[in-house]
Design a protein around this motif. Structure first.
Motif, PDB file in Angstrom:
ATOM      1  N   ASN A  91     -24.348 -15.323   1.879  1.00 44.59           N
ATOM      2  CA  ASN A  91     -24.133 -16.588   2.581  1.00 44.59           C
ATOM      3  C   ASN A  91     -23.001 -17.287   1.835  1.00 44.59           C
ATOM      4  O   ASN A  91     -23.030 -17.398   0.603  1.00 44.59           O
ATOM      5  CB  ASN A  91     -25.414 -17.427   2.541  1.00 44.59           C
ATOM      6  N   LYS A  92     -21.999 -17.781   2.557  1.00 47.63           N
ATOM      7  CA  LYS A  92     -20.809 -18.357   1.928  1.00 47.63           C
ATOM      8  C   LYS A  92     -21.122 -19.523   0.989  1.00 47.63           C
ATOM      9  O   LYS A  92     -20.361 -19.808   0.065  1.00 47.63           O
ATOM     10  CB  LYS A  92     -19.821 -18.822   2.995  1.00 47.63           C
ATOM     11  N   ASP A  93     -22.252 -20.192   1.221  1.00 50.12           N
ATOM     12  CA  ASP A  93     -22.617 -21.330   0.377  1.00 50.12           C
ATOM     13  C   ASP A  93     -23.242 -20.897  -0.943  1.00 50.12           C
ATOM     14  O   ASP A  93     -23.524 -21.732  -1.804  1.00 50.12           O
ATOM     15  CB  ASP A  93     -23.596 -22.248   1.126  1.00 50.12           C
ATOM     16  N   TYR A  94     -23.466 -19.601  -1.099  1.00 51.69           N
ATOM     17  CA  TYR A  94     -24.063 -19.076  -2.325  1.00 51.69           C
ATOM     18  C   TYR A  94     -23.133 -18.065  -2.983  1.00 51.69           C
ATOM     19  O   TYR A  94     -23.562 -17.079  -3.560  1.00 51.69           O
ATOM     20  CB  TYR A  94     -25.434 -18.459  -2.015  1.00 51.69           C
ATOM     21  N   VAL A  95     -21.841 -18.343  -2.850  1.00 52.70           N
ATOM     22  CA  VAL A  95     -20.795 -17.511  -3.451  1.00 52.70           C
ATOM     23  C   VAL A  95     -19.781 -18.427  -4.130  1.00 52.70           C
ATOM     24  O   VAL A  95     -19.379 -19.446  -3.561  1.00 52.70           O
ATOM     25  CB  VAL A  95     -20.055 -16.659  -2.387  1.00 52.70           C
ATOM     26  N   ARG A  96     -19.370 -18.081  -5.339  1.00 53.03           N
ATOM     27  CA  ARG A  96     -18.349 -18.846  -6.060  1.00 53.03           C
ATOM     28  C   ARG A  96     -17.399 -17.867  -6.747  1.00 53.03           C
ATOM     29  O   ARG A  96     -17.812 -16.788  -7.176  1.00 53.03           O
ATOM     30  CB  ARG A  96     -19.019 -19.757  -7.097  1.00 53.03           C
ATOM     31  N   CYS A  97     -16.132 -18.238  -6.834  1.00 49.33           N
ATOM     32  CA  CYS A  97     -15.155 -17.371  -7.491  1.00 49.33           C
ATOM     33  C   CYS A  97     -14.281 -18.196  -8.423  1.00 49.33           C
ATOM     34  O   CYS A  97     -13.739 -19.231  -8.025  1.00 49.33           O
ATOM     35  CB  CYS A  97     -14.291 -16.654  -6.444  1.00 49.33           C
ATOM     36  N   VAL A 113     -31.600 -12.185   0.468  1.00 49.68           N
ATOM     37  CA  VAL A 113     -32.920 -11.612   0.734  1.00 49.68           C
ATOM     38  C   VAL A 113     -33.800 -11.645  -0.514  1.00 49.68           C
ATOM     39  O   VAL A 113     -34.906 -12.180  -0.503  1.00 49.68           O
ATOM     40  CB  VAL A 113     -32.797 -10.172   1.273  1.00 49.68           C
ATOM     41  N   SER A 114     -33.306 -11.093  -1.616  1.00 48.03           N
ATOM     42  CA  SER A 114     -34.103 -11.006  -2.846  1.00 48.03           C
ATOM     43  C   SER A 114     -33.922 -12.220  -3.756  1.00 48.03           C
ATOM     44  O   SER A 114     -34.770 -12.491  -4.599  1.00 48.03           O
ATOM     45  CB  SER A 114     -33.729  -9.745  -3.621  1.00 48.03           C
ATOM     46  N   GLY A 115     -32.795 -12.929  -3.599  1.00 46.19           N
ATOM     47  CA  GLY A 115     -32.476 -14.019  -4.508  1.00 46.19           C
ATOM     48  C   GLY A 115     -31.816 -13.544  -5.791  1.00 46.19           C
ATOM     49  O   GLY A 115     -31.440 -14.349  -6.650  1.00 46.19           O
ATOM     50  N   ARG A 116     -31.633 -12.265  -5.943  1.00 49.64           N
ATOM     51  CA  ARG A 116     -31.068 -11.689  -7.159  1.00 49.64           C
ATOM     52  C   ARG A 116     -29.626 -12.157  -7.371  1.00 49.64           C
ATOM     53  O   ARG A 116     -28.823 -12.203  -6.444  1.00 49.64           O
ATOM     54  CB  ARG A 116     -31.103 -10.163  -7.056  1.00 49.64           C
ATOM     55  N   GLY A 117     -29.292 -12.517  -8.621  1.00 45.63           N
ATOM     56  CA  GLY A 117     -27.967 -13.008  -8.941  1.00 45.63           C
ATOM     57  C   GLY A 117     -27.053 -11.914  -9.473  1.00 45.63           C
ATOM     58  O   GLY A 117     -27.499 -11.007 -10.181  1.00 45.63           O
ATOM     59  N   TYR A 118     -25.768 -12.015  -9.122  1.00 50.77           N
ATOM     60  CA  TYR A 118     -24.767 -11.042  -9.564  1.00 50.77           C
ATOM     61  C   TYR A 118     -23.541 -11.771 -10.104  1.00 50.77           C
ATOM     62  O   TYR A 118     -23.211 -12.878  -9.668  1.00 50.77           O
ATOM     63  CB  TYR A 118     -24.326 -10.145  -8.400  1.00 50.77           C
ATOM     64  N   TRP A 119     -22.878 -11.110 -11.036  1.00 47.49           N
ATOM     65  CA  TRP A 119     -21.589 -11.583 -11.546  1.00 47.49           C
ATOM     66  C   TRP A 119     -20.679 -10.365 -11.653  1.00 47.49           C
ATOM     67  O   TRP A 119     -20.968  -9.419 -12.389  1.00 47.49           O
ATOM     68  CB  TRP A 119     -21.744 -12.263 -12.904  1.00 47.49           C
ATOM     69  N   LEU A 120     -19.584 -10.377 -10.901  1.00 44.76           N
ATOM     70  CA  LEU A 120     -18.601  -9.299 -10.951  1.00 44.76           C
ATOM     71  C   LEU A 120     -17.331  -9.802 -11.621  1.00 44.76           C
ATOM     72  O   LEU A 120     -16.823 -10.873 -11.276  1.00 44.76           O
ATOM     73  CB  LEU A 120     -18.263  -8.794  -9.543  1.00 44.76           C
ATOM     74  N   SER A 134     -25.934  -7.461 -13.018  1.00 45.25           N
ATOM     75  CA  SER A 134     -26.865  -7.599 -11.904  1.00 45.25           C
ATOM     76  C   SER A 134     -28.091  -8.413 -12.283  1.00 45.25           C
ATOM     77  O   SER A 134     -29.046  -8.479 -11.513  1.00 45.25           O
ATOM     78  CB  SER A 134     -27.294  -6.210 -11.404  1.00 45.25           C
ATOM     79  N   GLY A 135     -28.033  -9.041 -13.458  1.00 45.85           N
ATOM     80  CA  GLY A 135     -29.102  -9.943 -13.871  1.00 45.85           C
ATOM     81  C   GLY A 135     -28.551 -11.325 -14.141  1.00 45.85           C
ATOM     82  O   GLY A 135     -28.947 -11.979 -15.114  1.00 45.85           O
ATOM     83  N   ALA A 136     -27.628 -11.781 -13.290  1.00 50.90           N
ATOM     84  CA  ALA A 136     -27.005 -13.094 -13.480  1.00 50.90           C
ATOM     85  C   ALA A 136     -27.986 -14.208 -13.115  1.00 50.90           C
ATOM     86  O   ALA A 136     -28.710 -14.110 -12.121  1.00 50.90           O
ATOM     87  CB  ALA A 136     -25.739 -13.208 -12.638  1.00 50.90           C
ATOM     88  N   LEU A 137     -28.001 -15.263 -13.930  1.00 45.88           N
ATOM     89  CA  LEU A 137     -28.872 -16.420 -13.691  1.00 45.88           C
ATOM     90  C   LEU A 137     -27.991 -17.547 -13.162  1.00 45.88           C
ATOM     91  O   LEU A 137     -27.609 -18.457 -13.893  1.00 45.88           O
ATOM     92  CB  LEU A 137     -29.578 -16.819 -14.995  1.00 45.88           C
ATOM     93  N   LEU A 150     -19.495 -22.020 -16.788  1.00 45.95           N
ATOM     94  CA  LEU A 150     -20.206 -21.031 -17.588  1.00 45.95           C
ATOM     95  C   LEU A 150     -20.960 -20.076 -16.674  1.00 45.95           C
ATOM     96  O   LEU A 150     -21.290 -20.409 -15.536  1.00 45.95           O
ATOM     97  CB  LEU A 150     -21.213 -21.699 -18.530  1.00 45.95           C
ATOM     98  N   VAL A 151     -21.245 -18.896 -17.175  1.00 41.20           N
ATOM     99  CA  VAL A 151     -22.097 -17.952 -16.461  1.00 41.20           C
ATOM    100  C   VAL A 151     -23.160 -17.451 -17.433  1.00 41.20           C
ATOM    101  O   VAL A 151     -22.884 -17.259 -18.619  1.00 41.20           O
ATOM    102  CB  VAL A 151     -21.280 -16.780 -15.869  1.00 41.20           C
TER     103      VAL A 151
END
Length: 219
Positions: A91-97, A113-120, A134-137, A150-151
């Motif tokens: 969802n575009k509202d849950y993406v930041r770059c 779906v899962s709520g799991r956070g990612y950082w690429l 794949s364990g981003a908070l 911060l990430v």
């Protein structure tokens, strides 16, 4: 005739029961709205070389990330499913770059779906490897309080923090491998509160909820 009436009554009762049952069934709750991903998302950096990152999709689903800058020579591209190892819903509202000059594009998002956070960590380089956590908070989750610059992420036994602008980082240990499930992270990490000088987290350690706190210095 009496038998027929009894059968009709039983059938009507079953139908009402079935209808009432469907009305009380609760829909599956998702982390964020899983509506159609209609338009591509584009993020532009401030460098004069015009670095950018684009998330595009097909059939209402975000599926491709591409990034480059003027003079890089190629347009790098990857499938989201390939890089994170599974199909996800964005969802575009849950993406930041956050684009750091022409060094990296830091793409931060949660699966709806899962709520799991990612950082690429996507390098503006023709051959350098993509970094993946794949364990981003991420602070899209309201129980994870952390500034946008911060990430934070976990490897199940520690909590790490990194400054996106400088690459400086710090960490706090949980004292053990918690064995947490990234798709059900709140079963092990209830909440965090992070700043450039302090980490606080409520974590299930040894089967008990524990408040952990540590002063940090990003290095």
């Amino acid at each position: 005739m009496r038998t027929t009436l009894v059968l009709l009554t039983v059938f009507a009762g079953a139908l009402v029961s079935s209808c009432n049952s469907s009305k009380t069934t609760n829909p599956v709750k998702t982390f964020c709205d899983t509506g159609c991903f209609k338009d591509s998302l584009r993020f532009d950096g401030s460098s004069t070389l015009k670095p950018y990152l684009v998330i595009s999709g097909t059939s209402c689903k975000a599926d491709t990330i591409s990034w480059s800058y003027k003079g890089m020579g190629i347009n790098r591209m990857t499938s989201i499913a390939d890089i994170v190892g599974r199909d996800i819903v964005l969802n575009k509202d849950y993406v930041r770059c956050y684009i750091r000059d022409t060094a990296y594009a830091n793409l931060i998002f949660n699966d709806c779906v899962s709520g799991r956070g990612y950082w690429l960590k996507l390098p503006f380089n023709k051959t350098a490897n993509i970094g993946r956590k794949s364990g981003a908070l991420n602070n899209f989750d309201r129980k994870f309080v952390i500034p946008d610059n911060l990430v934070a992420y976990t490897d199940r036994g520690n909590l790490f923090v990194e400054d996106l602008a400088t690459g400086k980082n710090a960490m706090m240990t949980f004292g053990e491998d918690t064995g947490l499930d990234f798709d059900a992270i709140h079963e092990t990490i209830d909440s965090i509160n992070v700043s450039p000088t302090r980490i606080w987290a409520k974590v299930k350690v040894g089967g008990k909820w524990t408040d952990l706190e540590q002063k940090i210095e990003l290095k």
